[in-house]
Structure formats: C-alpha cells, structure tokens
Write a protein that holds these residues in place. Structure first.
Motif, PDB file in Angstrom:
ATOM      1  N   VAL B  75       0.842  -1.196   0.000  1.00 40.43           N
ATOM      2  CA  VAL B  75       0.000   0.000   0.000  1.00 40.43           C
ATOM      3  C   VAL B  75       0.880   1.250   0.000  1.00 40.43           C
ATOM      4  CG1 VAL B  75      -1.772   1.322   1.205  1.00 40.43           C
ATOM      5  CG2 VAL B  75      -1.911  -1.168   1.167  1.00 40.43           C
ATOM      6  N   VAL B  76       1.924   1.215   0.823  1.00 41.68           N
ATOM      7  CA  VAL B  76       2.838   2.354   0.876  1.00 41.68           C
ATOM      8  C   VAL B  76       3.455   2.590  -0.499  1.00 41.68           C
ATOM      9  CG1 VAL B  76       4.997   3.198   1.857  1.00 41.68           C
ATOM     10  CG2 VAL B  76       3.328   2.055   3.325  1.00 41.68           C
ATOM     11  N   LYS B  77       3.779   1.489  -1.171  1.00 40.29           N
ATOM     12  CA  LYS B  77       4.367   1.610  -2.506  1.00 40.29           C
ATOM     13  C   LYS B  77       3.384   2.291  -3.469  1.00 40.29           C
ATOM     14  CE  LYS B  77       6.528  -1.332  -5.992  1.00 40.29           C
ATOM     15  NZ  LYS B  77       5.497  -2.084  -6.719  1.00 40.29           N
ATOM     16  N   VAL B  78       2.136   1.885  -3.374  1.00 40.98           N
ATOM     17  CA  VAL B  78       1.111   2.505  -4.229  1.00 40.98           C
ATOM     18  C   VAL B  78       1.026   4.004  -3.950  1.00 40.98           C
ATOM     19  CG1 VAL B  78      -1.363   2.647  -4.703  1.00 40.98           C
ATOM     20  CG2 VAL B  78      -0.272   0.411  -4.503  1.00 40.98           C
ATOM     21  N   VAL B  79       0.993   4.367  -2.670  1.00 39.75           N
ATOM     22  CA  VAL B  79       0.915   5.791  -2.315  1.00 39.75           C
ATOM     23  C   VAL B  79       2.118   6.539  -2.874  1.00 39.75           C
ATOM     24  CG1 VAL B  79       0.897   7.463  -0.419  1.00 39.75           C
ATOM     25  CG2 VAL B  79      -0.457   5.376  -0.235  1.00 39.75           C
ATOM     26  N   ASN B  80       3.277   5.950  -2.717  1.00 32.38           N
ATOM     27  CA  ASN B  80       4.499   6.585  -3.209  1.00 32.38           C
ATOM     28  C   ASN B  80       4.442   6.794  -4.722  1.00 32.38           C
ATOM     29  OD1 ASN B  80       7.149   7.606  -3.145  1.00 32.38           O
ATOM     30  ND2 ASN B  80       7.990   5.607  -3.643  1.00 32.38           N
ATOM     31  N   GLU B  81       4.002   5.770  -5.434  1.00 29.12           N
ATOM     32  CA  GLU B  81       3.931   5.879  -6.896  1.00 29.12           C
ATOM     33  C   GLU B  81       2.931   6.944  -7.322  1.00 29.12           C
ATOM     34  OE1 GLU B  81       5.071   1.223  -7.747  1.00 29.12           O
ATOM     35  OE2 GLU B  81       3.058   1.924  -8.255  1.00 29.12           O
ATOM     36  N   GLU B  82       1.789   6.943  -6.668  1.00 32.22           N
ATOM     37  CA  GLU B  82       0.764   7.914  -7.047  1.00 32.22           C
ATOM     38  C   GLU B  82       1.187   9.340  -6.699  1.00 32.22           C
ATOM     39  OE1 GLU B  82      -1.940   7.574  -8.875  1.00 32.22           O
ATOM     40  OE2 GLU B  82      -1.656   5.421  -9.125  1.00 32.22           O
ATOM     41  N   LEU B  83       1.890   9.480  -5.591  1.00 31.25           N
ATOM     42  CA  LEU B  83       2.368  10.803  -5.184  1.00 31.25           C
ATOM     43  C   LEU B  83       3.406  11.315  -6.186  1.00 31.25           C
ATOM     44  CD1 LEU B  83       1.839  12.765  -2.844  1.00 31.25           C
ATOM     45  CD2 LEU B  83       3.781  11.761  -1.638  1.00 31.25           C
ATOM     46  N   THR B  84       4.291  10.423  -6.611  1.00 27.61           N
ATOM     47  CA  THR B  84       5.293  10.795  -7.612  1.00 27.61           C
ATOM     48  C   THR B  84       4.596  11.248  -8.891  1.00 27.61           C
ATOM     49  OG1 THR B  84       6.739   9.096  -6.709  1.00 27.61           O
ATOM     50  CG2 THR B  84       7.327   9.984  -8.855  1.00 27.61           C
ATOM     51  N   GLU B  85       3.613  10.461  -9.292  1.00 25.34           N
ATOM     52  CA  GLU B  85       2.858  10.772 -10.499  1.00 25.34           C
ATOM     53  C   GLU B  85       2.173  12.135 -10.373  1.00 25.34           C
ATOM     54  OE1 GLU B  85       3.419   8.925 -13.006  1.00 25.34           O
ATOM     55  OE2 GLU B  85       2.179  10.343 -14.152  1.00 25.34           O
ATOM     56  N   LEU B  86       1.616  12.354  -9.196  1.00 24.50           N
ATOM     57  CA  LEU B  86       0.928  13.616  -8.922  1.00 24.50           C
ATOM     58  C   LEU B  86       1.862  14.799  -9.109  1.00 24.50           C
ATOM     59  CD1 LEU B  86      -1.883  14.497  -7.886  1.00 24.50           C
ATOM     60  CD2 LEU B  86      -0.946  14.483  -5.591  1.00 24.50           C
ATOM     61  N   MET B  87       3.117  14.605  -8.760  1.00 23.15           N
ATOM     62  CA  MET B  87       4.067  15.717  -8.854  1.00 23.15           C
ATOM     63  C   MET B  87       4.770  15.766 -10.199  1.00 23.15           C
ATOM     64  SD  MET B  87       5.614  16.332  -5.117  1.00 23.15           S
ATOM     65  CE  MET B  87       6.050  14.710  -4.650  1.00 23.15           C
ATOM     66  N   GLY B  88       4.478  14.825 -11.065  1.00 22.45           N
ATOM     67  CA  GLY B  88       4.994  14.962 -12.428  1.00 22.45           C
ATOM     68  C   GLY B  88       5.879  13.838 -12.923  1.00 22.45           C
ATOM     69  N   GLY B  89       6.103  12.821 -12.150  1.00 23.92           N
ATOM     70  CA  GLY B  89       6.895  11.691 -12.637  1.00 23.92           C
ATOM     71  C   GLY B  89       8.379  11.994 -12.722  1.00 23.92           C
ATOM     72  N   GLN B  90       8.823  12.400 -13.915  1.00 21.22           N
ATOM     73  CA  GLN B  90      10.256  12.594 -14.151  1.00 21.22           C
ATOM     74  C   GLN B  90      10.672  14.057 -14.073  1.00 21.22           C
ATOM     75  OE1 GLN B  90      12.733  10.246 -14.754  1.00 21.22           O
ATOM     76  NE2 GLN B  90      11.077   8.967 -13.923  1.00 21.22           N
ATOM     77  N   GLU B  91      11.947  14.281 -13.823  1.00 21.85           N
ATOM     78  CA  GLU B  91      12.484  15.637 -13.898  1.00 21.85           C
ATOM     79  C   GLU B  91      12.312  16.162 -15.327  1.00 21.85           C
ATOM     80  OE1 GLU B  91      16.716  15.957 -13.376  1.00 21.85           O
ATOM     81  OE2 GLU B  91      16.671  18.091 -13.800  1.00 21.85           O
ATOM     82  N   SER B  92      12.015  17.444 -15.450  1.00 23.35           N
ATOM     83  CA  SER B  92      11.783  18.009 -16.765  1.00 23.35           C
ATOM     84  C   SER B  92      12.704  19.202 -16.992  1.00 23.35           C
ATOM     85  CB  SER B  92      10.314  18.427 -16.861  1.00 23.35           C
ATOM     86  OG  SER B  92      10.065  19.071 -18.057  1.00 23.35           O
ATOM     87  N   LYS B  93      13.491  19.136 -18.039  1.00 22.66           N
ATOM     88  CA  LYS B  93      14.508  20.171 -18.270  1.00 22.66           C
ATOM     89  C   LYS B  93      13.963  21.352 -19.074  1.00 22.66           C
ATOM     90  CE  LYS B  93      18.628  18.054 -17.051  1.00 22.66           C
ATOM     91  NZ  LYS B  93      18.802  16.614 -17.122  1.00 22.66           N
ATOM     92  N   LEU B  94      14.717  22.437 -19.013  1.00 19.53           N
ATOM     93  CA  LEU B  94      14.376  23.642 -19.752  1.00 19.53           C
ATOM     94  C   LEU B  94      14.498  23.380 -21.260  1.00 19.53           C
ATOM     95  CD1 LEU B  94      13.648  26.237 -18.302  1.00 19.53           C
ATOM     96  CD2 LEU B  94      16.025  26.967 -18.497  1.00 19.53           C
ATOM     97  N   ALA B  95      13.544  23.899 -22.025  1.00 17.24           N
ATOM     98  CA  ALA B  95      13.600  23.725 -23.477  1.00 17.24           C
ATOM     99  C   ALA B  95      14.747  24.550 -24.064  1.00 17.24           C
ATOM    100  CB  ALA B  95      12.286  24.172 -24.100  1.00 17.24           C
ATOM    101  N   VAL B  96      15.302  24.066 -25.148  1.00 16.93           N
ATOM    102  CA  VAL B  96      16.314  24.824 -25.861  1.00 16.93           C
ATOM    103  C   VAL B  96      15.886  24.917 -27.327  1.00 16.93           C
ATOM    104  CG1 VAL B  96      18.747  24.941 -26.524  1.00 16.93           C
ATOM    105  CG2 VAL B  96      18.105  23.916 -24.337  1.00 16.93           C
ATOM    106  N   ALA B  97      15.859  26.131 -27.860  1.00 18.61           N
ATOM    107  CA  ALA B  97      15.415  26.303 -29.245  1.00 18.61           C
ATOM    108  C   ALA B  97      16.440  25.714 -30.197  1.00 18.61           C
ATOM    109  CB  ALA B  97      15.216  27.789 -29.539  1.00 18.61           C
ATOM    110  N   SER B  98      15.968  25.113 -31.275  1.00 18.07           N
ATOM    111  CA  SER B  98      16.917  24.542 -32.228  1.00 18.07           C
ATOM    112  C   SER B  98      17.722  25.670 -32.876  1.00 18.07           C
ATOM    113  CB  SER B  98      16.172  23.719 -33.280  1.00 18.07           C
ATOM    114  OG  SER B  98      15.127  24.487 -33.819  1.00 18.07           O
ATOM    115  N   LYS B  99      17.066  26.811 -33.030  1.00 21.88           N
ATOM    116  CA  LYS B  99      17.791  27.960 -33.567  1.00 21.88           C
ATOM    117  C   LYS B  99      17.745  29.068 -32.509  1.00 21.88           C
ATOM    118  CE  LYS B  99      17.333  30.932 -37.638  1.00 21.88           C
ATOM    119  NZ  LYS B  99      16.257  31.857 -37.217  1.00 21.88           N
TER     120      LYS B  99
END
Ligand SMILES: Nc1nc2c(ncn2[C@@H]2O[C@H](COP(=O)(O)OP(=O)(O)OP(=O)(O)O)[C@@H](O)[C@H]2O)c(=O)[nH]1
Ligand SMILES: Nc1nc2c(ncn2[C@@H]2O[C@H](COP(=O)(O)OP(=O)(O)OP(=O)(O)O)[C@@H](O)[C@H]2O)c(=O)[nH]1
Ligand SMILES: [Mg+2]
Ligand SMILES: [Mg+2]
Lengths: 322, 307
Positions: B75-99
């Motif tokens: 159950v704790v694992k489920v809570v942890n997974e859902e909480l992570t998901e709630l906060m966005g899952g993975q780290e997300s980096k700043l976009a960089v323009a191709s030009k």
C-alpha cells in the motif's frame, strides 16, 4: 427583519463607491463560497451526511481551512437539531449567520494612533505579500486626511526595494528616509525616527524586508528593529501590522503565530482580495487567531486600500441572497 | 523545510500500515481518510485530493495488494507511486530552441517571484556558459525595472529595457531583436504580476506571447498558495499554454499543497523550485525524490549527488 435585509440596510448607509469596491473585489469569493453553498442547499431534498460532506469541501475549497470548516459544520449540525430544520434550502441563512458569528466585531479602529505626538507603524510579513504597496496606499490615505506622514525604507535587502518605496512616496507627496542598499535596517529606522521627530511628523510608516517566518536570523533582525522603535518612542510601535496575501493558504496561520510571537502583531492587512476567489481565509483568521483584520487590499492603486468592514464583507459575500 | 508538516502526518499513517501483518479493506479505508485530511490541511486542492484518494484506494484494495505477503508495504508503494505521479513523474529540463535564441517568458500573480526567478535562471544559464539577456517588460510595478537592473548587474547579465513608457509587446520584440543581433542565446522576459481574472492584463500577455513565440512559458507560483492555486494555474494555462512551472519560496515551512495541485490540473511539469531569495537559490525539481522525501523513504539520490 431578516438577516440579509438588515445587512443591506446598514450597508446602504455607507459610501456607495466603497460598497462597490467590496462587491466587485469579493465577487469571486462570493460565487465560489456562497454560490457553491447555495447550489448544495437548493440541489438537495434532504439534509444528510452527503450534504455535510459537500459543504465541507466547499468551505475547504475556499481556504476556510480544516479546523474552521469542522467548527462551522458542527455548529450547523447543532442548529439543524435545535431548530428542527428539515429543508436544505433553509441552511443558507443559518450558514450566513454562523459565518457572521465568527466575524464578530471587536470594534477595533482601523488604526490605533497616538493623538498627541507621533505614531509609528511597523509593517511586517513574508516575501511579496504587499507590505511596500500597502505603505504607499496608507501614506496616500493619511496624507489626504491632512496628516504629516514620513516613510522609512527599512527594506535594505531586496533589489529595488528602496526605489519602489520612493516612487510611492513621490506619488503620495511624502518624504522617504533611506540609507544605502545593504545597510542595517535598525539603523535606517533609528534615523527615520529622529527625522520624524525633527520634522514633527504625525505618522511614521516603516517598511521592512519580506522574510519567511522560519528564518530565525531574519526574525532576530526584525526583533532588533522592533526594539529600536520601542526604545526611541514611548508606547511605540502603535501598530505592528502583519501583511498577509489573501491567496495564501493555511500557512497564513503559521505566519501570524510566528510574527506575533516575535514582534507583537496588533492587526492584519489582507492584500490581493481583488479577484481571488479566496476571501475564506478571512473567516479562518477570525476563528483561529486572536487578531483583527484591519485593512484589506483590493488592487494595486493608491486608493485600493479599505478599512475592513465586517458588514461590507458579509454583504459583498451574500450579495446574491435576499 | 517545506512539506515537513505534511510529511510527518503521512509518515505516521504509513508506518501504521507498514507494521501490519494483515491489512484489511477497512484498514486501507481508514488510512485513506487520514491521508485525505492530511492533504487537505496541506492546501492540496480538494478536487485533486479526491482523485488521488480514489486512485490509491482502487489500486490498494485490489486483491494482489491485500493478499500479498507484505500488504502494508504494498500500500505504501502505491501511495508513493501515485504521489510521484501527482508531482509529475520525471524531472523536466528547460527547453532549448533549435535555432537560438531560446525565448523564456515568466508569468504569474503579483509577488510570486517572477523577477527573482528570472535572475536566478539567468545565473544558471551563465554558469552553463550561455549568454542570457534579461528583458524588463514590467512597466507597472514601481521600480520593477530597477529591481531587474540591480539583479542583472550583480550577476553580470545584461538587462534590456525601454523604460516604463513603451508597451510590453514592443519591449519584448525589441529585446528579442537585440538578442538575435548580438548573439545572446537565451532571452528571459520578466512580465508584470497580474491576476488571472484580469482580462485586460491577460490580453497584454497574449500580445507578448504572439510576438515573442516563446519556447518556454513558465508560470511562477508561490508554494504557500492556497486552494486558489488550481484556478490560477488553470487560467494561466488556458490563456497562455504554459510549458512549465517554477515553484517559489519552498524554503518556508509551508506544507506545499500548491505543488501537489498545480501539476495535476495543468499537466505542466514543475521545472524548478525557489529555495531562497538569493540568486543561487534555484534547484531543478525531481518529483520522485520529492515524493520519497515526503513519505520519509529516504532521499538517497539527492544525498548521493550532494556528496
Ligand atoms: N492585485 C493586487 N496586487 C497587490 C495588492 N497589494 C500589493 N499588490 C502587488 O503585489 C506585488 C508585491 O507587492 P509589494 O508591496 O512589493 O510586496 P512586499 O511585501 O513589499 O514584497 P517584498 O518587499 O519583496 O517582501 C506588487 O506587484 C504589488 O503591486 C492588492 O491588494 N491587490
Ligand atoms: N524566501 C524566498 N523568497 C523568494 C523566493 N523567490 C522570490 N522571493 C522573494 O519574494 C518577493 C517577491 O519576488 P519578486 O521576484 O519581486 O516577485 P514578482 O513575481 O516579480 O513580483 P511582481 O513583479 O510584483 O509581480 C521578493 O522579496 C523576493 O526576494 C524564494 O524562492 N524564496
Ligand atoms: Mg517590500
Ligand atoms: Mg516582478
């Protein structure tokens, strides 16, 4: 006479433009809190657990906070029992009375001023809540009342803070006492007190840097400012106003507690009530804290500061009712 | 530290579950009731709380969880997974323009920390040997331009301004032109604070967006924000198509409910968190680490990185 018509009658005695400010500033809160309660009460045929639970959600959703929400819902249950209420549609009136009960006036004036001599008002609060802006607005107001006002640039830390206060000083036509960025805030306040005495100012409004209440060293720095004020003028500060951002959630309570312990807060200025749907924090503050809400900020302009008026507030909240 | 109050509450609920050899449906329901209250008290939006609790309940009451050898842990694992998901899952980096230049626009309510965060981002980019340009497009707040200029000077980053008499659309346009001509690789546009319900001011923002064509539109939001956080985020997202969020003032003792709500309603990642007033107090946001930190499951990764 009913609760709502009484409210309407007493508000009718106030200035129309002020009433309008309250009504438009609080229209979001009104639809979000009162409107949402109304649809629960009209949309149901009986008073049951689901109704109470939905009501809880509406209150919490308006930042009334868990403790105050629990209190209000418990009081509602008591009233329903005592008055033998069966119809959900009767609950709106009961709720408005219960909220009014929490906002009970303590007849505090909006400012405790020293009648013969100088008054010092200290503004404190966390970052970005509206301290400097409120000082600008209040300076404008006091100046209009014919008082001699001086501002003290006690935020020496934030980039551009001194210039910001100076702009407000120019707008209001009042002097600003300052030192360089980075200097000791207590020294600035000391200077400002001397200047205010020499120039025979009636009100000295002191800005301070924003600080989060869990920063021990910054709270110590604030205490030092407070002590300088106490030492230099008997009975000062005459007010210590804690500025709270109405968009803030339950952390507002923590802010009030910690600042209250550090510098003896005497009242609250609640800013940014315009547009936010969250005037509910006012109810939480009244229930959980022993501090009067003295002023509310309803915009960014010089005349967007109003003394908190419980009846205006309730009227604006329940404007749709009658 | 932010989240502390929430963290304490959740951890004691979790440890009760974890210690149980046998977990019944009633145990899970009881735990969920407590978690619901803890989240509400932390200012997590009540709709978000509802969805979260429903999801966890559905997964946790599933047969494989309760019948497993370590139901509490599961159950704790489920809570942890859902909480992570709630906060966005993975780290997300700043976009960089191709030009180049990459264009970043900062938006948000009054006093949220846009100007400070713009400066912090400029510092971060400078450290990565990039050449950022700060554009002062707040013509309303007294001394807003001065504030950005002081910060830029401290950091050695150029600040572009046309004073407070030109309109923000024009300022943004001219700033970007300058960046192109002078080989700046990132443009950071600081805009004035505004209420999400102020139509005229939101209109202005759309105007800026139109000429600037930003690669990132970051909503800067105060971590202490209450239930209104979702309305603020929803409105800004609807008007501006946000690409990410910067959550400020996390160095306070807020329970941080806004953090848990904003991602849920906009689906925009929290890219950075502000941890102080100084220019170096900006950190990338790791949802997984934050979730485990809140649940007291050890923030091993962050610790390893710090060492
Ligand atoms: N909409 C609205 N904005 C407000 C109100 N009061 C202040 N503001 C805005 O909130 C922002 C922050 O206000 P400041 O007066 O600089 O806040 P502060 O507490 O002095 O901030 P720091 O000194 O940085 O801690 C500015 O953009 C103000 O214009 C209000 O009542 N309504
Ligand atoms: N403790 C702390 N303070 C912060 C953080 N980010 C910003 N601040 C402070 O918050 C206050 C407001 O920051 P600003 O950058 O002026 O906010 P803004 O959004 O540009 O404000 P407006 O332009 O008035 O809308 C300032 O006192 C900043 O020093 C943070 O992460 N932690
Ligand atoms: Mg200030
Ligand atoms: Mg700004």
């Amino acid at each position: 006479m009913s609760f709502f018509s009484k409210l309407k009658e007493s508000v009718a005695k106030r200035t129309e433009s002020v009433t309008q400010k309250f009504v438009s500033g609080l229209s979001k809160t009104s639809s979000n809190l009162v409107g949402a309660m109304g649809s629960i009460f009209t949309g149901r045929s009986k008073i049951d657990e689901d109704l109470y639970e939905e009501l809880e959600e509406v209150l919490i959703g308006a930042d009334v906070g868990v403790p105050t929400t629990m209190h209000l819902v418990e009081r509602l249950r008591q009233e329903v029992k005592a008055r033998k209420i069966k119809e959900p549609s009767e609950l709106q009136l009961v709720m408005s009375e219960l909220i009014a009960e929490l906002l009970e006036d303590d007849d505090e004036p909006s400012l405790q001023l020293n009648q013969d001599g100088m008054s010092i008002i200290l503004f404190v609060g966390v970052n970005g809540v509206g301290k400097t802006t409120t000082i600008g607005k209040l300076a404008h107001k006091l100046k209009q009342e014919g008082k001699k006002v001086i501002l003290a640039a006690g935020d020496t830390f934030r980039a551009g803070a001194i210039e910001q206060l100076e702009t407000w000083g120019t707008r209001a036509g009042v002097d600003v006492i300052k030192q360089q960025a980075g200097s000791d805030p207590a020294a600035v306040i000391y200077d400002a007190i001397q200047a205010a005495k020499a120039r025979q100012a009636e009100v000295l409004l002191c800005d301070t840097a924003g600080r989060l209440q869990n920063k021990v060293n910054l709270m110590e720095e604030l205490k030092k400012v407070f002590r300088v004020v106490q030492r230099e003028v008997p009975d000062a500060p005459h007010e210590v106003l804690l500025v709270l951002d109405a968009t803030t959630g339950q952390n507002a309570m923590q802010q009030a507690k910690t600042f209250g312990q550090a510098v003896n807060v005497s009242g609250i200025v609640l800013t940014k009530l315009d547009g936010t749907a969250k005037g509910g924090i006012v109810i939480a503050i009244r229930h959980e804290l022993d501090l009067p809400v003295k002023w509310i900020g309803l915009g960014e302009k010089a005349d967007d500061l109003q003394p908190f008026d419980k009846e205006q507030f309730l009227h604006a909240l329940f404007q749709e009712e009658d | 530290m932010a989240f502390e109050g929430l963290s304490g509450r959740l951890q004691s609920i979790m440890s009760k579950l974890r210690g149980k050899g046998k977990v019944t449906e009633a145990d899970v329901k009881e735990a969920m009731r407590e978690i619901r209250l803890a989240l509400l008290e932390a200012d997590v939006n009540f709709k978000v709380v509802k969805t979260f609790i429903d999801r966890v309940k559905e997964r946790a009451i599933g047969q494989e969880v309760l019948k497993s050898l370590t139901p509490g842990q599961q159950v704790v694992k489920v809570v942890n997974e859902e909480l992570t998901e709630l906060m966005g899952g993975q780290e997300s980096k700043l976009a960089v323009a191709s030009k180049p230049p990459t264009i970043i626009m900062m938006v948000g309510l009054q006093g949220a920390g846009k100007t400070t965060s713009s400066a912090k981002l400029a510092r971060l980019l400078s450290k990565q040997n990039k050449k950022p340009l700060l554009v002062a497009a707040d013509i309303y707040r007294p001394a807003a331009i001065k504030q950005l200029e002081v910060l830029g000077e401290q950091l050695g980053v150029l600040v572009f301004s046309l004073g407070d008499k030109e309109n923000p659309v024009k300022i943004a346009q001219a700033g970007i032109e300058k960046a192109k001509k002078e080989q700046f690789d990132t443009v950071l546009i600081d805009t004035a604070g505004r209420l999400h319900v102020d139509e005229q001011m939101m209109d202005e923002l759309r105007g800026v967006r139109k000429v600037a064509e930003p690669d990132e539109i970051l909503l800067v939001i105060d971590a202490m924000t209450g239930q209104d956080a979702v309305n603020v985020a929803e409105s800004f997202h609807r008007e501006m198509e946000l690409t990410g969020v910067i959550l400020t003032k996390l160095d306070g003792d807020t329970r941080g409910g806004a953090a848990l709500s904003v991602k849920a309603v906009t689906n925009c990642p929290i890219k950075f968190v502000g941890m102080g007033e100084k220019a170096d107090a900006l950190e990338p946001f790791h949802p997984d680490r934050m979730a485990s930190r809140i649940l007291g499951m050890g923030d091993v990764l962050s610790l390893i990185e710090k060492a």
